[in-house]
Design a protein around this motif. Structure first.
Motif, mmCIF file in Angstrom:
data_model
loop_
_atom_site.group_PDB
_atom_site.id
_atom_site.type_symbol
_atom_site.label_atom_id
_atom_site.label_comp_id
_atom_site.label_asym_id
_atom_site.label_seq_id
_atom_site.Cartn_x
_atom_site.Cartn_y
_atom_site.Cartn_z
ATOM 1 N N ASN A 1 56.397 77.803 112.402
ATOM 2 C CA ASN A 1 56.174 77.616 110.952
ATOM 3 C C ASN A 1 55.523 76.262 110.665
ATOM 4 O OD1 ASN A 1 57.432 80.074 109.961
ATOM 5 N ND2 ASN A 1 59.406 79.163 110.526
ATOM 6 N N ARG B 1 60.250 85.501 114.829
ATOM 7 C CA ARG B 1 59.478 86.449 114.008
ATOM 8 C C ARG B 1 58.806 87.488 114.905
ATOM 9 N NH1 ARG B 1 55.990 82.969 111.510
ATOM 10 N NH2 ARG B 1 57.758 82.671 110.131
ATOM 11 N N MET C 1 72.977 72.633 118.875
ATOM 12 C CA MET C 1 73.105 73.765 117.941
ATOM 13 C C MET C 1 73.995 74.866 118.527
ATOM 14 S SD MET C 1 71.217 73.348 115.097
ATOM 15 C CE MET C 1 70.800 74.941 114.384
ATOM 16 N N LEU D 1 57.421 86.941 107.182
ATOM 17 C CA LEU D 1 56.933 85.624 106.743
ATOM 18 C C LEU D 1 57.713 85.107 105.543
ATOM 19 C CD1 LEU D 1 53.036 85.918 106.972
ATOM 20 C CD2 LEU D 1 54.532 84.514 108.409
ATOM 21 N N SER D 2 58.274 85.992 104.753
ATOM 22 C CA SER D 2 58.990 85.516 103.560
ATOM 23 C C SER D 2 60.462 85.241 103.819
ATOM 24 C CB SER D 2 58.814 86.498 102.402
ATOM 25 O OG SER D 2 59.311 87.754 102.766
ATOM 26 N N ARG E 1 50.638 81.053 104.153
ATOM 27 C CA ARG E 1 50.712 80.031 105.207
ATOM 28 C C ARG E 1 49.602 78.981 105.113
ATOM 29 N NH1 ARG E 1 55.062 81.573 105.424
ATOM 30 N NH2 ARG E 1 56.454 81.862 107.208
ATOM 31 N N LYS F 1 66.158 76.769 114.972
ATOM 32 C CA LYS F 1 65.999 75.807 113.882
ATOM 33 C C LYS F 1 64.740 76.143 113.090
ATOM 34 C CE LYS F 1 67.342 71.614 113.471
ATOM 35 N NZ LYS F 1 67.314 70.139 113.586
ATOM 36 N N TYR F 2 64.412 77.428 113.041
ATOM 37 C CA TYR F 2 63.224 77.886 112.300
ATOM 38 C C TYR F 2 61.970 77.216 112.828
ATOM 39 C CZ TYR F 2 67.286 78.871 109.418
ATOM 40 O OH TYR F 2 68.529 79.260 108.995
ATOM 41 N N TYR G 1 70.652 74.782 106.945
ATOM 42 C CA TYR G 1 71.527 75.020 108.089
ATOM 43 C C TYR G 1 72.984 75.086 107.642
ATOM 44 C CZ TYR G 1 67.276 73.597 110.451
ATOM 45 O OH TYR G 1 65.976 73.515 110.854
ATOM 46 N N PRO H 1 60.999 71.100 114.510
ATOM 47 C CA PRO H 1 62.205 70.339 114.144
ATOM 48 C C PRO H 1 62.533 69.160 115.051
ATOM 49 C CG PRO H 1 62.730 72.607 114.777
ATOM 50 C CD PRO H 1 61.268 72.537 114.595
ATOM 51 N N LEU I 1 56.096 83.260 99.270
ATOM 52 C CA LEU I 1 56.809 82.836 100.483
ATOM 53 C C LEU I 1 56.052 83.219 101.749
ATOM 54 C CD1 LEU I 1 60.560 83.675 99.735
ATOM 55 C CD2 LEU I 1 59.532 81.412 99.935
ATOM 56 N N GLU J 1 55.035 69.295 113.958
ATOM 57 C CA GLU J 1 55.943 69.436 112.814
ATOM 58 C C GLU J 1 57.184 70.256 113.143
ATOM 59 O OE1 GLU J 1 52.398 69.139 109.430
ATOM 60 O OE2 GLU J 1 53.508 70.990 109.660
ATOM 61 N N GLN K 1 54.370 90.533 109.166
ATOM 62 C CA GLN K 1 53.947 90.093 107.841
ATOM 63 C C GLN K 1 55.148 90.001 106.895
ATOM 64 O OE1 GLN K 1 50.933 88.991 107.505
ATOM 65 N NE2 GLN K 1 51.211 88.398 105.366
ATOM 66 N N ARG L 1 63.658 83.102 104.973
ATOM 67 C CA ARG L 1 63.912 81.664 105.012
ATOM 68 C C ARG L 1 65.204 81.286 105.725
ATOM 69 N NH1 ARG L 1 59.372 81.546 104.157
ATOM 70 N NH2 ARG L 1 58.140 80.124 102.870
ATOM 71 N N MET L 2 66.085 82.247 105.962
ATOM 72 C CA MET L 2 67.259 81.978 106.798
ATOM 73 C C MET L 2 67.423 83.159 107.749
ATOM 74 S SD MET L 2 70.160 80.137 104.394
ATOM 75 C CE MET L 2 71.120 79.506 105.778
ATOM 76 N N SER M 1 75.411 67.891 115.743
ATOM 77 C CA SER M 1 75.372 69.315 115.373
ATOM 78 C C SER M 1 74.005 69.912 115.685
ATOM 79 C CB SER M 1 75.651 69.476 113.881
ATOM 80 O OG SER M 1 74.490 69.145 113.115
#
Lengths: 410, 410
Positions: free
Chosen positions: A83, A62, A152, A49-50, B52, A79-80, B87, A110, B49, A108, A46, A52-53, B344
């Motif tokens: 989500n 996660r 990558m 979830l917030s 979901r 590449k995240y 990125y 990447p 953030l 959706e 949980q 972002r990098m 990249s």
């Protein structure tokens, strides 16, 4: 973590890496879930979830404790992925008449398909073993995903692509990421056989769907759906079936969540194949103990055009575990369902639309009842295969200085 | 919230809606930021953030208080736009030699471009006013974004598309979402003029880039970058310039963050145009007080192929506010930069790569120094324009039963 053969049951370590057991059987990862503190993990998942990098911002990593706890973060290429959106398009639900309907848009991701969920884990694993060359055989989505993660990770990808029935967009995307495309005269299945036999000796880390680490990553799709819904799941999970890695992975994810006590029971799986490439459905429907490959698979849903799905034994176990059902749908049914998904504003490639086409069939024949709920897994992006749309629409030529606008805009 | 004319300074309400002021000037939204409790907002934005599903899971509506506080949630159509990856590709940074480099991949939006950030707000606004028909003129990305949101909102989209120099993929995507494509003989600029003149009387909610609500949504791109970096920003924001709505929007976002005290100072903006469609750069470089349209814009970066950018006055204010610079890059430079971004593992469409091409130029001429940091805004997905890749790569034909693998895999 170790690997277990689904055929002979023997166990081996992850290093040195082998895609198949010595007996020829498929391997799967055995996690040590007994050691896990489920409540602590839920809180961590949980909190992350917030992010972002960094690694834990990924919808796969996660859940690292359930996927690949031993892997040092420095090897991870992400590449995240995951989500992705969960949508509940009311017009489609209304038409179907069932109580609840979600679409989980793995499209959706990447690189535009669900393959990213597994590929981030396979490529990261290969890097941790020192590989700098990665390979797969692919009808398209796997190759572009591999090409992206190899890029990558500053590694070289080699993708073996059958020289017919693939989407031009997917091949161009793969090459743009810097992969070398090796085109051969044969089927997807020929390519798989070649890499399984020769990959290791050629120094290639093989990323086909039989790679057990890919399955571990793909499990996260079910984790994410469950977490988004407050650790509960719909009555039915609707999955398109080609190589059958997705159903294997999602089934494993369901089993994990059940044994951790995250969910009270396992929902039922409906696996949908395209009629022209439906050897698994035919095996299940006929009660046959073994799969008879389709020698000339033929469907316009190119991601499903697989005649000899390598993961059929894993998939069969999953169907048993989840009281699953299978069905097949025609290309025409797939295209009609795709048009509905596209016009709902979600959009997908043809293979993904097999889910809705199958769901419609299963509701019509009352296997799925009106008081039940379902989630369809959309596997690939609309933009992945625009070739299939060519000729479907007509531009309306207008003259800005003198058209009959009332008629045109009616 | 009310609208203010950037030319004559007069103010009007949002209802009835008009895209331009009676004097012909562009309108912009005036927010009442003085009323805002900045610390409370920061905490809310942080909490959201982890959402979901629902409105606040969106990377745009997360910042609703700064974008459209009055809009009732029931009118909002969202696909969780924004929430795109940041990125930091080390190989590209190394080659450039600057201290820090990020790519903000707005290309990962649900329709594949940054247009989604603004379009979710425009379509939601139109719905709140009772419109059921939406229109825009577009080189491609705007139209597919509008088509997607109109479909989500069960409304009809009409897109006016010039019948040359557009990407086939984008048009097919637009039609798949159910939009009617009206194709005309003329330029993007002719289409804009037509809709501004006739849209209202034809009952169309006009979603061109001059729509001030789109600018409010697009502001969120800068909010999201700042939030991801802990409410700080790199020294430079590098933005590709076509219609100039993006630089207008990001500039407005920067001004908001500065006046709220979220950031201590405004970073510098570098706006990059394609040489064949660079009227704004030429105006700035020559010190001319007015923009001279390029009558025949010509660049292969189709999203930048705009000769008469409507938002040039807003863009000029932003350049002044941010001590900005402009430059232009050739199509060859754009394609070379695109190849770097693709390889990249990030990937983008040609227009987006103008950012890196421009950054390289600005570093070479020492406008941007090696101890500075920058973020490039990637605007469109690699899959949006695969036509430009055709002919760039060669498949390597292989024979699975007898190739010289050592040579091939070297």
């Amino acid at each position: 973590m170790r690997l277990k053969c689904v055929d002979c049951g023997s166990r081996c370590s992850l290093e040195p890496f082998q895609v198949r057991c010595g007996c020829g059987g498929l391997l799967e990862v055995e996690q040590e879930l007994a050691m896990v503190d489920a409540e602590l993990l839920k809180r961590r998942f949980q909190e992350r979830l917030s992010e972002r990098m960094g690694v834990y911002a990924s919808g796969v990593w996660r859940y690292k404790e359930l996927i690949f706890p031993e892997l040092p973060d420095e090897y991870i290429v992400t590449k995240y992925e995951g989500n992705t959106g969960m949508y509940a398009p009311e017009p489609i639900r209304e038409t179907l008449g069932i109580r609840g309907l979600y679409f989980k848009a793995q499209s959706e991701n990447p690189s535009g398909s669900f393959k990213d969920n597994g590929m981030t884990v396979a490529v990261s694993h290969g890097r941790s073993l020192g590989y700098s060359a990665f390979a797969c055989t692919s009808t398209g989505n796997t190759s572009s995903s591999l090409a992206m993660y190899a890029a990558m990770g500053r590694s070289q990808a080699y993708v073996f692509v059958p020289n017919r029935k693939v989407s031009a967009n997917k091949v161009l995307q793969t090459q743009a990421y810097g992969a070398r495309v090796l085109s051969f005269d044969g089927t997807y299945d020929d390519g798989i056989r070649f890499l399984e036999k020769r990959g290791e000796e050629l120094g290639l880390y093989v990323c086909n769907s039989v790679n057990p680490l890919r399955i571990e990553g793909q499990k996260s799709i079910i984790y994410e759906i469950a977490q988004t819904l407050g650790w509960s799941l719909p009555d039915w999970i609707i999955i398109p079936g080609g190589a059958l890695s997705n159903v294997s992975a999602l089934g494993k994810g369901l089993a994990d969540l059940k044994s951790l006590g995250f969910i009270p029971s396992v929902p039922r799986i409906a696996l949908i194949q395209a009629e022209g490439a439906s050897p698994f459905h035919r095996m299940m429907a006929s009660g046959s103990p073994v799969l008879t490959p389709a020698p000339r698979p033929d469907t316009l849903a190119s991601a499903l055009n697989i005649g000899n799905p390598p993961s059929w034994k894993k998939a069969r176990s999953v169907m048993e575990m989840s009281s699953g059902v299978t069905c097949s749908v025609t290309d025409a049914e797939i295209l009609a369902a795709k048009a509905q998904i596209d016009r709902s504003g979600i959009g997908c490639e043809p293979a993904s639309a097999a889910t809705l086409a199958g769901l419609q069939k299963l509701v019509a024949e009352k296997t799925i009842t009106k008081d039940e709920t379902a989630v369809c897994i959309l596997t690939g992006n609309l933009l992945k295969d625009t070739d299939v749309l060519r000729g479907s629409f007509q531009d309306i030529p207008v003259d800005l200085s003198g058209s009959d606008w009332e008629a045109l805009l009616r």
